[in-house]
Write a protein that holds these residues in place. Structure first.
Motif, mmCIF file in Angstrom:
data_model
loop_
_atom_site.group_PDB
_atom_site.id
_atom_site.type_symbol
_atom_site.label_atom_id
_atom_site.label_comp_id
_atom_site.label_asym_id
_atom_site.label_seq_id
_atom_site.Cartn_x
_atom_site.Cartn_y
_atom_site.Cartn_z
ATOM 1 N N ALA A 123 0.827 -1.205 0.000
ATOM 2 C CA ALA A 123 0.000 0.000 0.000
ATOM 3 C C ALA A 123 0.864 1.258 0.000
ATOM 4 C CB ALA A 123 -0.928 -0.015 1.205
ATOM 5 N N PHE A 124 1.921 1.253 0.811
ATOM 6 C CA PHE A 124 2.818 2.414 0.896
ATOM 7 C C PHE A 124 3.506 2.673 -0.445
ATOM 8 C CE2 PHE A 124 7.206 3.885 1.577
ATOM 9 C CZ PHE A 124 6.936 5.161 2.062
ATOM 10 N N LEU A 125 4.054 1.635 -1.050
ATOM 11 C CA LEU A 125 4.755 1.799 -2.321
ATOM 12 C C LEU A 125 3.816 2.264 -3.422
ATOM 13 C CD1 LEU A 125 7.102 -1.334 -2.284
ATOM 14 C CD2 LEU A 125 7.800 1.065 -2.135
ATOM 15 N N LEU A 126 2.658 1.641 -3.503
ATOM 16 C CA LEU A 126 1.718 1.994 -4.569
ATOM 17 C C LEU A 126 1.249 3.441 -4.434
ATOM 18 C CD1 LEU A 126 -0.406 -1.272 -4.752
ATOM 19 C CD2 LEU A 126 1.313 -0.487 -6.394
ATOM 20 N N HIS A 127 1.089 3.908 -3.189
ATOM 21 C CA HIS A 127 0.597 5.268 -3.002
ATOM 22 C C HIS A 127 1.710 6.315 -3.016
ATOM 23 C CE1 HIS A 127 -0.978 8.846 -0.871
ATOM 24 N NE2 HIS A 127 -2.104 8.521 -1.486
ATOM 25 N N ASP A 128 2.731 6.125 -2.184
ATOM 26 C CA ASP A 128 3.743 7.167 -2.012
ATOM 27 C C ASP A 128 4.835 7.151 -3.081
ATOM 28 O OD1 ASP A 128 2.300 7.774 0.244
ATOM 29 O OD2 ASP A 128 4.078 8.109 1.491
ATOM 30 N N LEU A 151 -2.918 1.691 6.428
ATOM 31 C CA LEU A 151 -1.685 0.986 6.092
ATOM 32 C C LEU A 151 -0.601 1.963 5.660
ATOM 33 C CD1 LEU A 151 -3.086 -2.066 4.052
ATOM 34 C CD2 LEU A 151 -1.984 -2.166 6.287
ATOM 35 N N VAL A 152 -0.966 2.901 4.794
ATOM 36 C CA VAL A 152 0.001 3.876 4.285
ATOM 37 C C VAL A 152 0.467 4.800 5.402
ATOM 38 C CG1 VAL A 152 0.326 5.829 2.716
ATOM 39 C CG2 VAL A 152 -0.889 3.784 1.926
ATOM 40 N N SER A 153 -0.450 5.216 6.260
ATOM 41 C CA SER A 153 -0.100 6.121 7.357
ATOM 42 C C SER A 153 0.912 5.482 8.304
ATOM 43 C CB SER A 153 -1.362 6.515 8.125
ATOM 44 O OG SER A 153 -1.040 7.363 9.208
ATOM 45 N N ARG A 154 0.688 4.216 8.660
ATOM 46 C CA ARG A 154 1.623 3.515 9.552
ATOM 47 C C ARG A 154 2.991 3.357 8.899
ATOM 48 N NH1 ARG A 154 -2.782 -0.079 10.771
ATOM 49 N NH2 ARG A 154 -1.823 -1.653 9.421
ATOM 50 N N ALA A 155 2.975 2.967 7.636
ATOM 51 C CA ALA A 155 4.236 2.770 6.924
ATOM 52 C C ALA A 155 4.996 4.076 6.781
ATOM 53 C CB ALA A 155 3.955 2.169 5.545
ATOM 54 N N ARG A 156 4.283 5.134 6.467
ATOM 55 C CA ARG A 156 4.912 6.442 6.292
ATOM 56 C C ARG A 156 5.598 6.893 7.582
ATOM 57 N NH1 ARG A 156 0.534 10.085 4.321
ATOM 58 N NH2 ARG A 156 0.760 8.999 2.314
ATOM 59 N N GLY A 157 4.963 6.623 8.701
ATOM 60 C CA GLY A 157 5.547 6.985 9.982
ATOM 61 C C GLY A 157 6.853 6.266 10.243
ATOM 62 N N ARG A 158 6.910 4.988 9.898
ATOM 63 C CA ARG A 158 8.148 4.224 10.118
ATOM 64 C C ARG A 158 9.269 4.711 9.211
ATOM 65 N NH1 ARG A 158 6.287 -2.108 10.925
ATOM 66 N NH2 ARG A 158 4.535 -1.694 12.323
ATOM 67 N N VAL A 159 8.941 5.059 7.983
ATOM 68 C CA VAL A 159 9.956 5.545 7.055
ATOM 69 C C VAL A 159 10.509 6.879 7.541
ATOM 70 C CG1 VAL A 159 10.355 6.389 4.703
ATOM 71 C CG2 VAL A 159 9.014 4.305 5.072
ATOM 72 N N ARG A 160 9.639 7.753 8.019
ATOM 73 C CA ARG A 160 10.087 9.069 8.493
ATOM 74 C C ARG A 160 10.988 8.976 9.709
ATOM 75 N NH1 ARG A 160 4.251 12.208 7.848
ATOM 76 N NH2 ARG A 160 4.463 12.694 5.626
ATOM 77 N N GLN A 161 10.821 7.921 10.511
ATOM 78 C CA GLN A 161 11.638 7.751 11.712
ATOM 79 C C GLN A 161 12.977 7.095 11.409
ATOM 80 O OE1 GLN A 161 9.183 5.498 14.369
ATOM 81 N NE2 GLN A 161 7.629 7.096 14.550
ATOM 82 N N SER A 162 13.184 6.683 10.175
ATOM 83 C CA SER A 162 14.398 5.954 9.810
ATOM 84 C C SER A 162 15.412 6.877 9.159
ATOM 85 C CB SER A 162 14.044 4.825 8.832
ATOM 86 O OG SER A 162 13.710 5.375 7.567
ATOM 87 N N ASP A 163 16.553 6.272 8.738
ATOM 88 C CA ASP A 163 17.567 7.016 7.997
ATOM 89 C C ASP A 163 17.161 7.236 6.552
ATOM 90 O OD1 ASP A 163 19.352 7.210 10.140
ATOM 91 O OD2 ASP A 163 20.169 5.218 9.730
#
Length: 308
Positions: A123-128, A151-163
């Motif tokens: 979901a994250f890849l297809l949207h963002d 799904l996208v919101s949760r994934a986006r949060g994890r990506v933003r917290q990473s390098d």
């Protein structure tokens, strides 16, 4: 039949982009595309929207594949890193480096995607990344639009917290010139094993992640801090410095380093760099892929003589 083949290859770039980001390996992505092609070829009539049909099939095949390899990757010896895609001067028109790979596909980005569940990742890849609407994603994943948004919101949060933050989210962007300059400094320091020089190249919270896959020696846990990382490369230089050579290469869309020992590819090094408010650039994260099974796809054009 010719029309079907042409239609499939028309969308192959995007399909490969989705499959590689979903699975993290070139071989698995190609296997999924082959399976999707066989299903496409078996159709009695072409769908009204061929691209949507193919993206749906590839996405669902990737989700199934990720579920199957989940236990395998959880039991992997040490950290699991994605297989690198290497661009060469003569390889600009391969499927990996066409327009569909213009967006972020860095090693750091793929590493954080491994923390996501299969459907969350899709979901994250297809949207963002591929900019599909939630209504399209809902049809592809057979879910409601609301659940896809979650799904996208949760994934986006994890990506933003990473390098693996998107470039737009990075306050001080490292210029290509500074990127290459720092890699040159790293190669010199790694060859000599100068600990002070090595430490100065890393941020205070820098990390090192190695992937030997249990086949070759590599750090089994993530190393934290410039001192521990510098000690590692100091030890490598003491033991193997006289046979090491380096080559800058385009690795997953960013400058990285191919390290050789006696002219044989030893590892692929990918970097996350960080510039401070004063313009000082340092290494924030280093990923070292040494598993020889994952290095098989590295283009032979980058093999260099150990004397260089």
């Amino acid at each position: 039949m010719h029309t079907q083949i042409s239609a499939f290859h028309q969308h192959r770039k995007r399909l490969f982009g989705i499959a590689y980001r979903m699975l993290g390996t070139h071989a698995d992505a190609e296997d999924v595309l082959q399976d999707a092609y066989l299903r496409w070829h078996a159709l009695s009539a072409q769908p009204e929207n061929p691209e949507a049909w193919l993206v749906t099939v590839v996405t669902r095949l990737c989700i199934d594949r990720l579920r199957k390899v989940k236990l395998e990757r959880e039991n992997y010896i040490g950290a699991w890193l994605p297989e690198p895609l290497i661009a060469t001067d003569i390889d600009h028109h391969s499927p990996e480096w066409m327009v569909e790979f213009a967006s972020d596909v860095s090693t750091a980005f793929l590493v954080v995607l491994e923390r996501l569940g299969p459907e969350e990742r899709a979901a994250f890849l297809l949207h963002d990344v591929f900019e599909l609407d939630y209504s399209e994603i809902a049809n592809m994943l057979d879910k409601t639009e609301a659940s896809c948004r979650q799904l996208v919101s949760r994934a986006r949060g994890r990506v933003r917290q990473s390098d693996a933050k998107p470039v737009a989210a990075v306050k001080h962007v490292v210029s290509p010139e500074m990127h290459l300059q720092l890699l040159q400094q790293f190669m010199v320091a790694s060859k000599s094993g100068d600990r002070a020089h090595l430490e100065a190249l890393f941020t205070s919270d820098a990390t090192f992640t190695g992937d030997g896959g249990g086949v070759v020696v590599s750090a089994l846990r993530i190393l934290h801090g410039p001192d521990r990382i510098a000690r590692l490369f100091h030890a490598i230089a003491r033991q193997h410095g006289d046979i090491l050579s380096f080559q800058v290469a385009d690795i997953n869309g960013e400058p990285g380093i191919l390290r050789y020992g006696n002219g044989k590819l030893d590892s692929v090094l990918s970097f996350v760099l960080e510039a401070d408010e004063h313009g000082k650039t340092r290494i924030k994260a280093l990923y070292a892929l040494r598993n020889p099974h994952k290095l098989l796809g590295v283009d032979a054009a980058f093999r260099i003589d150990e004397k260089n």
